[in-house]
Design a protein around this motif. Structure first.
Motif, PDB file in Angstrom:
ATOM      1  N   THR A 183       8.899  21.824 -19.024  1.00 34.56           N
ATOM      2  CA  THR A 183       9.272  23.010 -18.245  1.00 34.56           C
ATOM      3  C   THR A 183       8.650  24.259 -18.842  1.00 34.56           C
ATOM      4  OG1 THR A 183      11.132  24.147 -17.184  1.00 34.56           O
ATOM      5  CG2 THR A 183      11.430  23.513 -19.494  1.00 34.56           C
ATOM      6  N   SER A 230      18.565  30.849 -16.799  1.00 39.59           N
ATOM      7  CA  SER A 230      18.342  31.077 -15.372  1.00 39.59           C
ATOM      8  C   SER A 230      18.159  32.557 -15.038  1.00 39.59           C
ATOM      9  CB  SER A 230      19.469  30.481 -14.534  1.00 39.59           C
ATOM     10  OG  SER A 230      20.709  31.058 -14.860  1.00 39.59           O
ATOM     11  N   LEU A 257       9.283  26.046  -8.195  1.00 36.90           N
ATOM     12  CA  LEU A 257       8.312  25.217  -8.937  1.00 36.90           C
ATOM     13  C   LEU A 257       6.943  25.349  -8.319  1.00 36.90           C
ATOM     14  CD1 LEU A 257      10.381  22.009  -9.553  1.00 36.90           C
ATOM     15  CD2 LEU A 257       9.844  23.798 -11.140  1.00 36.90           C
ATOM     16  N   TYR A 264      16.275  23.057 -12.722  1.00 37.67           N
ATOM     17  CA  TYR A 264      15.517  24.273 -12.507  1.00 37.67           C
ATOM     18  C   TYR A 264      16.225  25.138 -11.485  1.00 37.67           C
ATOM     19  CZ  TYR A 264      12.090  21.312 -14.695  1.00 37.67           C
ATOM     20  OH  TYR A 264      11.446  20.477 -15.569  1.00 37.67           O
ATOM     21  N   TYR A 301      10.530  28.870 -14.723  1.00 34.08           N
ATOM     22  CA  TYR A 301      11.228  27.986 -13.779  1.00 34.08           C
ATOM     23  C   TYR A 301      12.743  28.109 -13.886  1.00 34.08           C
ATOM     24  CZ  TYR A 301       6.592  25.913 -13.451  1.00 34.08           C
ATOM     25  OH  TYR A 301       5.246  25.715 -13.291  1.00 34.08           O
ATOM     26  N   ARG A 302      13.223  28.992 -14.770  1.00 37.13           N
ATOM     27  CA  ARG A 302      14.650  29.258 -14.956  1.00 37.13           C
ATOM     28  C   ARG A 302      15.424  27.977 -15.321  1.00 37.13           C
ATOM     29  NH1 ARG A 302      12.539  33.394 -15.377  1.00 37.13           N
ATOM     30  NH2 ARG A 302      12.489  35.072 -13.901  1.00 37.13           N
ATOM     31  N   PRO A 303      15.047  27.329 -16.427  1.00 32.21           N
ATOM     32  CA  PRO A 303      15.668  26.051 -16.781  1.00 32.21           C
ATOM     33  C   PRO A 303      17.103  26.185 -17.297  1.00 32.21           C
ATOM     34  CG  PRO A 303      14.189  26.745 -18.525  1.00 32.21           C
ATOM     35  CD  PRO A 303      14.021  27.730 -17.391  1.00 32.21           C
TER      36      PRO A 303
END
Length: 164
Positions: free
Chosen positions: A16, A107, A164, A160, A20-22
């Motif tokens: 990641t 996030s 993406l 996520y 992608y705001r994991p």
């Protein structure tokens, strides 16, 4: 197990990126002994097995750390922007043979929320501003002295919250 040996899961560091705001969720249980240990749950650009993640550090990461080498009694919310790493105390004590539900939530750009068994802290220092470094899952224990060790992982979930 010899000194500096590793138990747990370390992936190639390509799962990641921050953009992608994991959000990483995991459930671990500590070993029956927690002395001479370094535990990391992280999304990182390189293995964190040999570092406590503070000061000058070329690794980009977000994570949760417990390290007796650093004198930790509590879980530490940790991040590194590729130049400097730092930690923030969560106030959640680490105990032997104890289950911990851990969430690392990136996030929101510029903010890392570390939650341990329902107690969360927000960290805004040393968060990667470019958010393009490739990161992978690192959920592992490093033994800081010779002897047996165990790192129990029930599950790991990476999701996520961005495009993406």
């Amino acid at each position: 197990a010899p000194n500096s040996s590793l138990g747990g899961l370390t992936q190639t560091f390509t799962q990641t990126q921050g953009r992608y705001r994991p959000v990483l969720n995991t459930l671990i249980r500590t070993d029956s002994v927690i002395t001479s240990r370094r535990i990391w749950v992280a999304l990182t650009s390189a293995a964190l097995t040999a570092t406590d993640g503070t000061g000058a550090l070329a690794t980009t990461y977000i994570g949760l750390r417990y390290s007796t080498a650093a004198g930790d009694a509590n879980w530490q919310c940790a991040s590194g922007d590729g130049t400097t790493g730092s930690v923030m105390d969560t106030g959640v004590a680490v105990a032997a043979s104890t289950a911990y539900r851990i969430t690392l939530d990136w996030s929101s750009s510029g903010t890392l929320v570390c939650t341990v068994n329902g107690t969360g802290v927000s960290k805004t220092t040393n968060i990667d501003a470019t958010q393009t470094a490739s990161l992978g899952i690192h959920n592992a224990l490093t033994n800081l002295a010779a002897g047996a060790k165990n790192h129990f992982i029930s599950f790991i979930n990476l999701r996520y919250n961005g495009n993406l």
